[in-house]
Scaffold this motif. Sequence first.
Motif, short mmCIF file in Angstrom:
data_model
loop_
_atom_site.label_atom_id
_atom_site.label_comp_id
_atom_site.label_asym_id
_atom_site.label_seq_id
_atom_site.Cartn_x
_atom_site.Cartn_y
_atom_site.Cartn_z
N MET A 106 0.83 -1.21 0.00
CA MET A 106 0.00 0.00 0.00
C MET A 106 0.87 1.27 0.00
SD MET A 106 -2.91 -1.36 -0.12
CE MET A 106 -4.36 -0.67 0.58
N VAL A 107 1.92 1.28 0.79
CA VAL A 107 2.83 2.43 0.82
C VAL A 107 3.47 2.62 -0.55
CG1 VAL A 107 5.03 3.25 1.77
CG2 VAL A 107 3.25 2.39 3.30
N ASN A 108 3.88 1.53 -1.17
CA ASN A 108 4.47 1.59 -2.50
C ASN A 108 3.47 2.18 -3.50
OD1 ASN A 108 6.60 1.14 -4.35
ND2 ASN A 108 5.64 -0.78 -5.00
N TYR A 109 2.22 1.80 -3.37
CA TYR A 109 1.18 2.33 -4.26
C TYR A 109 1.05 3.85 -4.07
CZ TYR A 109 -3.25 2.87 -6.71
OH TYR A 109 -4.22 3.27 -7.59
N ILE A 110 1.07 4.30 -2.82
CA ILE A 110 0.98 5.74 -2.54
C ILE A 110 2.15 6.47 -3.17
CG2 ILE A 110 1.17 7.48 -0.70
CD1 ILE A 110 -0.56 5.61 1.03
N ASP A 111 3.34 5.89 -3.10
CA ASP A 111 4.54 6.54 -3.65
C ASP A 111 4.54 6.61 -5.17
OD1 ASP A 111 5.74 7.19 -1.26
OD2 ASP A 111 6.85 5.31 -1.13
N HIS A 112 3.93 5.64 -5.83
CA HIS A 112 4.11 5.53 -7.28
C HIS A 112 2.84 5.64 -8.12
CE1 HIS A 112 7.69 3.56 -5.52
NE2 HIS A 112 8.27 4.30 -6.42
N ASP A 119 0.08 16.71 -1.56
CA ASP A 119 1.46 17.06 -1.33
C ASP A 119 2.13 16.01 -0.45
OD1 ASP A 119 0.48 17.55 1.23
OD2 ASP A 119 0.48 19.72 0.99
N GLU A 120 3.37 16.26 -0.12
CA GLU A 120 4.16 15.28 0.65
C GLU A 120 3.55 15.02 2.02
OE1 GLU A 120 6.87 12.36 1.26
OE2 GLU A 120 6.36 13.37 -0.60
N ILE A 121 3.01 16.04 2.66
CA ILE A 121 2.41 15.86 3.99
C ILE A 121 1.21 14.92 3.91
CG2 ILE A 121 1.16 17.06 5.83
CD1 ILE A 121 3.04 19.47 5.27
N GLN A 122 0.39 15.07 2.87
CA GLN A 122 -0.76 14.18 2.71
C GLN A 122 -0.32 12.75 2.45
OE1 GLN A 122 -2.66 16.50 -0.38
NE2 GLN A 122 -4.33 17.05 1.00
N ARG A 123 0.74 12.60 1.68
CA ARG A 123 1.25 11.25 1.41
C ARG A 123 1.79 10.61 2.69
NH1 ARG A 123 2.14 9.82 -4.07
NH2 ARG A 123 1.56 11.49 -5.48
N ILE A 124 2.49 11.41 3.51
CA ILE A 124 3.01 10.89 4.78
C ILE A 124 1.85 10.45 5.67
CG2 ILE A 124 4.14 11.58 6.94
CD1 ILE A 124 6.02 13.34 5.17
N LEU A 125 0.81 11.28 5.76
CA LEU A 125 -0.36 10.92 6.57
C LEU A 125 -1.00 9.63 6.06
CD1 LEU A 125 -2.36 11.43 8.84
CD2 LEU A 125 -3.63 12.94 7.29
N GLN A 126 -1.16 9.51 4.75
CA GLN A 126 -1.76 8.29 4.19
C GLN A 126 -0.92 7.06 4.54
OE1 GLN A 126 -4.74 7.71 2.81
NE2 GLN A 126 -5.16 9.85 3.28
N LYS A 127 0.39 7.20 4.48
CA LYS A 127 1.27 6.07 4.83
C LYS A 127 1.12 5.69 6.30
CE LYS A 127 4.73 7.27 1.37
NZ LYS A 127 6.10 7.77 1.17
N ILE A 128 1.00 6.70 7.16
CA ILE A 128 0.81 6.42 8.58
C ILE A 128 -0.53 5.74 8.81
CG2 ILE A 128 0.49 7.48 10.86
CD1 ILE A 128 2.55 9.63 9.97
N LEU A 129 -1.56 6.21 8.13
CA LEU A 129 -2.90 5.63 8.30
C LEU A 129 -2.92 4.16 7.91
CD1 LEU A 129 -5.20 8.53 7.05
CD2 LEU A 129 -4.81 7.77 9.40
N ILE A 130 -2.14 3.80 6.91
CA ILE A 130 -2.08 2.39 6.48
C ILE A 130 -1.59 1.50 7.61
CG2 ILE A 130 -0.84 0.78 4.97
CD1 ILE A 130 -1.03 2.98 2.81
N SER A 131 -0.75 2.03 8.47
CA SER A 131 -0.20 1.22 9.56
C SER A 131 -1.20 0.99 10.70
CB SER A 131 1.07 1.87 10.11
OG SER A 131 0.76 3.05 10.82
N LEU A 132 -2.29 1.73 10.70
CA LEU A 132 -3.31 1.55 11.75
C LEU A 132 -4.13 0.29 11.47
CD1 LEU A 132 -4.79 5.19 12.00
CD2 LEU A 132 -3.08 4.13 13.50
#
Length: 182
Positions: A106-112, A119-132
Amino acid sequence: MTSLSDLELLNLISDPKTQEKGYRVLIAQYQKRVYGIIRKMVIVHEDADDICQNTFIKAFKNIPNFKGNSSLFTWLYRIATNESLNFLEKKKRRFFIPIEDHEEVMVNYIDHSSHIDGDEIQRILQKILISLPDKQRLVFNLKYFEDLGYEEISQITGTSIGALKASYHHAVKKIENQLQTK
């Protein structure tokens, strides 16, 4: 197009002469929001699109059973969240994917992906949310992004308000902790 009330929509759908129009209006009125909550859960556009279609198919089949104990919006969200959680659970089981590997995909999908905006902050938040955990992520998404109250989230998820508040609190703490390490 102005939104129709639940009663107006249900009247359109229950009349065989206007049923098709009623379904089109229902989709036009709610599809974007339903897709949004599904997308926040499953991340992948194609999966979200499929689950959104399944949500409306299920809604169409079951609309005669709609009792009106909640709004149509809440009822559709309940179907969408259940479909999303079931999809995630099946995906993990079907491929015997350890949670960490699923998160990495999922993180890879967000990156690519070209389907992920922000923006980068939204991508970071999405990556964190995936870990929940899925349920915690769902509660956070409904409260934070959809700005729903605990009462409505309780109707959607079938979870007590106290448990929802605890889930949201734990999610926020995990997000804050991970943001501090970034």
